[in-house]
Design a protein around this motif. Structure first.
Motif, PDB file in Angstrom:
ATOM      1  N   PRO A  32      78.251  64.534  28.256  1.00  0.00           N
ATOM      2  CA  PRO A  32      77.338  64.301  26.863  1.00  0.00           C
ATOM      3  C   PRO A  32      77.687  65.002  25.833  1.00  0.00           C
ATOM      4  N   TYR A  33      77.928  66.282  25.928  1.00  0.00           N
ATOM      5  CA  TYR A  33      78.161  67.108  24.535  1.00  0.00           C
ATOM      6  C   TYR A  33      79.458  66.508  23.910  1.00  0.00           C
ATOM      7  N   VAL A  34      80.385  66.029  24.650  1.00  0.00           N
ATOM      8  CA  VAL A  34      81.667  65.441  24.052  1.00  0.00           C
ATOM      9  C   VAL A  34      81.355  64.176  23.255  1.00  0.00           C
ATOM     10  N   GLY A  35      80.590  63.429  23.906  1.00  0.00           N
ATOM     11  CA  GLY A  35      80.015  61.978  23.608  1.00  0.00           C
ATOM     12  C   GLY A  35      79.260  62.286  22.180  1.00  0.00           C
ATOM     13  N   LYS A  36      78.273  63.043  22.064  1.00  0.00           N
ATOM     14  CA  LYS A  36      77.410  63.263  20.988  1.00  0.00           C
ATOM     15  C   LYS A  36      78.284  63.970  19.748  1.00  0.00           C
ATOM     16  N   LEU A  37      79.151  64.922  19.993  1.00  0.00           N
ATOM     17  CA  LEU A  37      79.910  65.248  19.039  1.00  0.00           C
ATOM     18  C   LEU A  37      80.688  64.454  18.317  1.00  0.00           C
ATOM     19  N   MET A  38      81.555  63.366  19.023  1.00  0.00           N
ATOM     20  CA  MET A  38      82.220  62.546  18.637  1.00  0.00           C
ATOM     21  C   MET A  38      81.453  61.553  17.708  1.00  0.00           C
ATOM     22  N   ALA A  39      79.956  61.209  17.967  1.00  0.00           N
ATOM     23  CA  ALA A  39      79.601  60.045  17.295  1.00  0.00           C
ATOM     24  C   ALA A  39      78.744  60.908  16.230  1.00  0.00           C
ATOM     25  N   LYS A  40      78.458  62.030  16.221  1.00  0.00           N
ATOM     26  CA  LYS A  40      77.818  62.208  14.972  1.00  0.00           C
ATOM     27  C   LYS A  40      78.845  62.763  13.834  1.00  0.00           C
ATOM     28  N   VAL A  41      80.134  62.991  14.510  1.00  0.00           N
ATOM     29  CA  VAL A  41      81.114  63.269  13.389  1.00  0.00           C
ATOM     30  C   VAL A  41      81.488  61.905  12.782  1.00  0.00           C
ATOM     31  N   ALA A  42      81.606  61.177  13.650  1.00  0.00           N
ATOM     32  CA  ALA A  42      81.978  59.528  13.129  1.00  0.00           C
ATOM     33  C   ALA A  42      80.796  59.232  12.005  1.00  0.00           C
ATOM     34  N   ILE A  43      79.735  59.443  12.442  1.00  0.00           N
ATOM     35  CA  ILE A  43      78.620  58.823  11.479  1.00  0.00           C
ATOM     36  C   ILE A  43      78.549  59.617  10.177  1.00  0.00           C
ATOM     37  N   ALA A  44      78.605  61.052  10.365  1.00  0.00           N
ATOM     38  CA  ALA A  44      78.972  61.703   9.107  1.00  0.00           C
ATOM     39  C   ALA A  44      79.975  61.350   8.035  1.00  0.00           C
ATOM     40  N   LYS A  45      81.010  60.757   8.900  1.00  0.00           N
ATOM     41  CA  LYS A  45      82.320  60.574   7.979  1.00  0.00           C
ATOM     42  C   LYS A  45      82.282  59.063   7.471  1.00  0.00           C
ATOM     43  N   GLY A  46      81.604  58.319   8.283  1.00  0.00           N
ATOM     44  CA  GLY A  46      81.827  56.815   8.259  1.00  0.00           C
ATOM     45  C   GLY A  46      80.715  56.015   7.752  1.00  0.00           C
ATOM     46  N   GLN A  47      80.248  55.009   8.323  1.00  0.00           N
ATOM     47  CA  GLN A  47      79.209  54.163   8.019  1.00  0.00           C
ATOM     48  C   GLN A  47      78.265  54.217   8.908  1.00  0.00           C
ATOM     49  N   PRO A  48      76.899  53.690   8.442  1.00  0.00           N
ATOM     50  CA  PRO A  48      76.110  53.802   9.337  1.00  0.00           C
ATOM     51  C   PRO A  48      76.131  52.692  10.737  1.00  0.00           C
ATOM     52  N   VAL A  49      75.612  53.203  11.811  1.00  0.00           N
ATOM     53  CA  VAL A  49      75.848  52.395  12.924  1.00  0.00           C
ATOM     54  C   VAL A  49      74.691  51.409  13.006  1.00  0.00           C
ATOM     55  N   LYS A  50      75.150  50.089  13.109  1.00  0.00           N
ATOM     56  CA  LYS A  50      74.225  48.999  13.238  1.00  0.00           C
ATOM     57  C   LYS A  50      74.115  48.544  14.494  1.00  0.00           C
ATOM     58  N   LEU A  51      72.600  48.607  15.266  1.00  0.00           N
ATOM     59  CA  LEU A  51      72.478  48.234  16.603  1.00  0.00           C
ATOM     60  C   LEU A  51      71.548  47.068  16.387  1.00  0.00           C
ATOM     61  N   ILE A  52      72.076  46.139  17.309  1.00  0.00           N
ATOM     62  CA  ILE A  52      71.539  44.756  17.027  1.00  0.00           C
ATOM     63  C   ILE A  52      71.179  44.418  18.706  1.00  0.00           C
ATOM     64  N   SER A  53      70.016  43.724  18.656  1.00  0.00           N
ATOM     65  CA  SER A  53      69.547  43.108  20.102  1.00  0.00           C
ATOM     66  C   SER A  53      70.478  42.198  20.717  1.00  0.00           C
ATOM     67  N   VAL A  54      70.647  42.144  22.001  1.00  0.00           N
ATOM     68  CA  VAL A  54      71.291  41.169  22.680  1.00  0.00           C
ATOM     69  C   VAL A  54      70.875  39.901  22.322  1.00  0.00           C
ATOM     70  N   ASP A  55      69.304  39.760  21.976  1.00  0.00           N
ATOM     71  CA  ASP A  55      68.924  38.322  21.815  1.00  0.00           C
ATOM     72  C   ASP A  55      69.290  37.829  20.444  1.00  0.00           C
ATOM     73  N   ASP A  56      69.841  38.351  19.547  1.00  0.00           N
ATOM     74  CA  ASP A  56      70.225  38.192  18.239  1.00  0.00           C
ATOM     75  C   ASP A  56      71.776  38.067  18.120  1.00  0.00           C
ATOM     76  N   VAL A  57      72.607  38.143  19.288  1.00  0.00           N
ATOM     77  CA  VAL A  57      73.909  37.956  19.168  1.00  0.00           C
ATOM     78  C   VAL A  57      74.357  36.325  18.773  1.00  0.00           C
ATOM     79  N   ASP A  58      75.673  36.000  18.407  1.00  0.00           N
ATOM     80  CA  ASP A  58      75.996  34.850  18.301  1.00  0.00           C
ATOM     81  C   ASP A  58      76.220  34.469  19.782  1.00  0.00           C
ATOM     82  N   PRO A  59      75.992  33.183  20.373  1.00  0.00           N
ATOM     83  CA  PRO A  59      76.158  32.943  21.697  1.00  0.00           C
ATOM     84  C   PRO A  59      77.717  32.773  21.737  1.00  0.00           C
TER      85      PRO A  59
END
Length: 362
Positions: A27-54
């Motif tokens: 979990p530490y490796v995963g968290k570190l990668m995600a936090k660095v990516a968010i700090a350097k990149g774009q905000p992460v957009k989370l969408i509900s599966v109910d809202d995906v394009d079928p």
């Protein structure tokens, strides 16, 4: 749609580590990668599966291999886009969104990293509701969605594309490739339509992991409050409290294999719990009686804070609480049990739901 922030990443990582049933990567490796990516990149957009394009195509990106190796050989960062692009090119279709193949410390984070790098939204769904050791072990496989086309790569830039006659063949061939690539690799597979995700995906997995992480973070509210909240979120059964007195582990064939022996403490004094694992925890025996087995989850946490542990984190002397969680109902079907039941892993007994085993043991 909502945007994920740094604290959200912390909480999702913790909860995904719990839902990973001992696997899914550090979990530490995963968290570190995600936090660095968010700090350097774009905000992460989370969408509900109910809202995906079928009709749009969605795909997971994940790490494959032995979790213990990932702590020393973790991804460089450009592998995720490479495999996703390879799948899109092979399908001649644009990828509309990404999702975690499973719940786990690393594999729940990789879609967040890729989203921060590319702006592609993450769907709040996975295809296991936990983590499993082999790549065909998904609800998409149960529904007839095929692994192919599957892309596999490493940090050096090696790239392979697999088209296999069955999902099990993809597991066998990709596992051998992963071993040659250094026991870990990055893959994209099981690309599918939004409609199929809506039908057979495990909905709301990242939100569930985030809520679990919030509960663990609020340890000042007391262990009993935490236990009640975890039960409400997961249907968990508190199986055991104890101290680790023996751990054995080997890495072979691209997997971690091992056994954990825990001597009882408090109300469990005088009893012993033994857990077998193959990347993920497979069975738990209390005084030689099976109390939980795959596909139900066996989850390990610190006895005081309830911070979850992966199997490779376990060392002699650690004090653990052990939980059994009911799996997603799709795993309790005939095809589900053929795919991930105890007999698949070589055990000579049939699956019995954790809630029945706990009731019978009282």
């Amino acid at each position: 749609m909502r945007e994920l922030r740094q604290q959200d990443v912390e909480d999702i990582t913790t909860g995904a580590s719990f839902m990973g049933a001992g696997g899914g990567g550090d979990p530490y490796v995963g968290k570190l990668m995600a936090k660095v990516a968010i700090a350097k990149g774009q905000p992460v957009k989370l969408i509900s599966v109910d809202d995906v394009d079928p009709d749009a195509i969605y795909a997971p990106v994940a790490c494959m291999g032995a979790p213990s190796v990932m702590t020393e050989k973790f991804p460089k960062g450009d592998e995720f886009q490479r495999v996703l692009n390879a799948v899109a090119e092979r399908r001649h279709q644009k990828i509309g969104g990404i999702f975690p193949i499973e719940a786990g410390g690393v594999n729940s984070m990789i879609p967040l990293v890729l989203s921060a790098q590319t702006g592609i939204p993450v769907v709040d769904v996975d295809s296991m509701g936990r983590a499993f050791p082999e790549l065909q072990m998904t609800t998409l496989h149960l529904a007839g969605v095929t692994v192919s086309p599957m892309a596999i790569t490493d940090e050096k830039g090696n790239l392979g594309l697999l088209e296999t006659v069955t999902d099990k063949w993809a597991e066998l061939l990709a596992r051998d490739m992963t071993v040659e690539l250094g026991a870990t690799a990055v893959v994209s597979l099981f690309s599918t339509t939004g409609k199929m995700l809506q039908q057979v995906g495990v909905h709301g997995i990242l939100t569930k992991c985030q809520r679990l992480g919030q509960v663990v973070r609020q340890h000042s509210r007391g262990r009993q409050w935490q236990l009640e909240q975890i039960h409400q979120l997961t249907g968990s059964f508190h199986l055991f409290d104890g101290k680790v007195v023996d751990v054995s582990q080997t890495t072979a064939g691209g997997f971690n294999h091992g056994q954990i022996t825990v001597e009882g403490l408090k109300d469990f004094a005088g009893h012993q719990l033994v857990i077998d694992y193959q990347n993920e925890n497979l069975i738990a025996k209390l005084d030689d009686r099976v109390v939980t087995s795959v596909p139900d989850l066996i989850c390990l946490a610190d006895i005081d804070s309830l911070t979850p542990f992966t199997a490779e984190d376990i060392r002699y002397g650690k004090r653990l609480s052990v939980f059994g969680l009911p799996c997603d109902p799709q795993w309790r079907t005939t095809k589900g049990l053929v795919t991930v039941g105890p007999r698949y892993f070589g055990y000579d007994f049939d699956y019995v739901p954790v809630e029945q085993l706990v009731t019978e043991g009282r």
